[in-house]
Motif scaffolding. Structure first.
Motif, mmCIF file in Angstrom:
data_model
loop_
_atom_site.group_PDB
_atom_site.id
_atom_site.type_symbol
_atom_site.label_atom_id
_atom_site.label_comp_id
_atom_site.label_asym_id
_atom_site.label_seq_id
_atom_site.Cartn_x
_atom_site.Cartn_y
_atom_site.Cartn_z
ATOM 1 N N GLY A 125 0.814 -1.207 0.000
ATOM 2 C CA GLY A 125 0.000 0.000 0.000
ATOM 3 C C GLY A 125 0.847 1.256 0.000
ATOM 4 O O GLY A 125 0.562 2.218 -0.724
ATOM 5 N N GLN A 126 1.904 1.260 0.795
ATOM 6 C CA GLN A 126 2.796 2.428 0.858
ATOM 7 C C GLN A 126 3.492 2.641 -0.482
ATOM 8 O O GLN A 126 3.603 3.778 -0.952
ATOM 9 N N ARG A 149 2.340 1.822 -3.378
ATOM 10 C CA ARG A 149 1.320 2.329 -4.300
ATOM 11 C C ARG A 149 1.099 3.825 -4.072
ATOM 12 O O ARG A 149 1.024 4.605 -5.025
ATOM 13 N N VAL A 150 1.010 4.243 -2.815
ATOM 14 C CA VAL A 150 0.830 5.665 -2.492
ATOM 15 C C VAL A 150 1.994 6.484 -3.040
ATOM 16 O O VAL A 150 1.788 7.541 -3.663
ATOM 17 N N GLU A 151 3.214 6.007 -2.827
ATOM 18 C CA GLU A 151 4.393 6.752 -3.286
ATOM 19 C C GLU A 151 4.448 6.794 -4.813
ATOM 20 O O GLU A 151 4.859 7.802 -5.397
ATOM 21 N N LYS A 161 1.958 9.416 -5.941
ATOM 22 C CA LYS A 161 2.514 10.754 -5.733
ATOM 23 C C LYS A 161 3.501 11.102 -6.853
ATOM 24 O O LYS A 161 3.497 12.221 -7.379
#
Length: 153
Positions: free
Chosen positions: A21-22, A24-26, A29
């Motif tokens: 998940g992290q 994917r978030v990065e 961004k």
């Protein structure tokens, strides 16, 4: 003797999901920065082309004679366009820095996820080896049991 095999369980599965998940978030961004960067480049090119077109048009009109207010308007327009171009270039420089920084963050997030996935695969391989060993042990026990039964007869 037939035991139901235990399903594979990775104790760090929740951590792996969080790392995915992290990552994917990065990545999202980074994609947002890249999108803004592309839009800013396109805007810079559009403004530059528009400025060039208006400058040529003004030079053609200059030959036919212009009044002072038209010259003043053109000077003001040129100053505004120059200011806009400078702001777009400044924004591109900022986005370039953000792009580099976010790319580094994304790479680290991906590496952290990959480490856990590699660990998960190693544990899965060990689990499969252990399962195969147990199955073979059960087959061997069954064979020996049958051999013992056959020799008793």
């Amino acid at each position: 003797m037939n035991r139901i095999p235990m399903p594979f369980h990775f104790s760090l599965e929740a951590v792996l999901r969080a790392r995915r998940g992290q990552e994917r978030v990065e990545r999202l961004k980074l994609e947002a920065i890249l999108s803004e960067e592309a839009g800013t480049w396109a805007r810079l090119e559009d403004v530059g082309r528009s400025q060039l077109k208006l400058r040529r048009q003004f030079q053609q009109e200059l030959g036919s004679g212009l009044v002072g207010s038209e010259l003043q308007y053109e000077a003001m327009r040129e100053a505004n366009v120059a200011s806009l171009l400078a702001a777009l270039r400044t924004r591109l420089a900022e986005l370039g820095q953000q792009h580099w920084a976010q790319a580094q963050i994304f790479i680290k997030a991906r590496q952290r996820r990959e480490v856990l996935e590699h660990l998960r695969l190693r544990k899965l391989d060990l689990y499969r080896i252990d399962q195969a060993r147990r199955e073979q042990q059960e087959l061997d026990d069954l064979f020996l049991l049958r051999q013992g039964t056959n020799s008793d007869e």
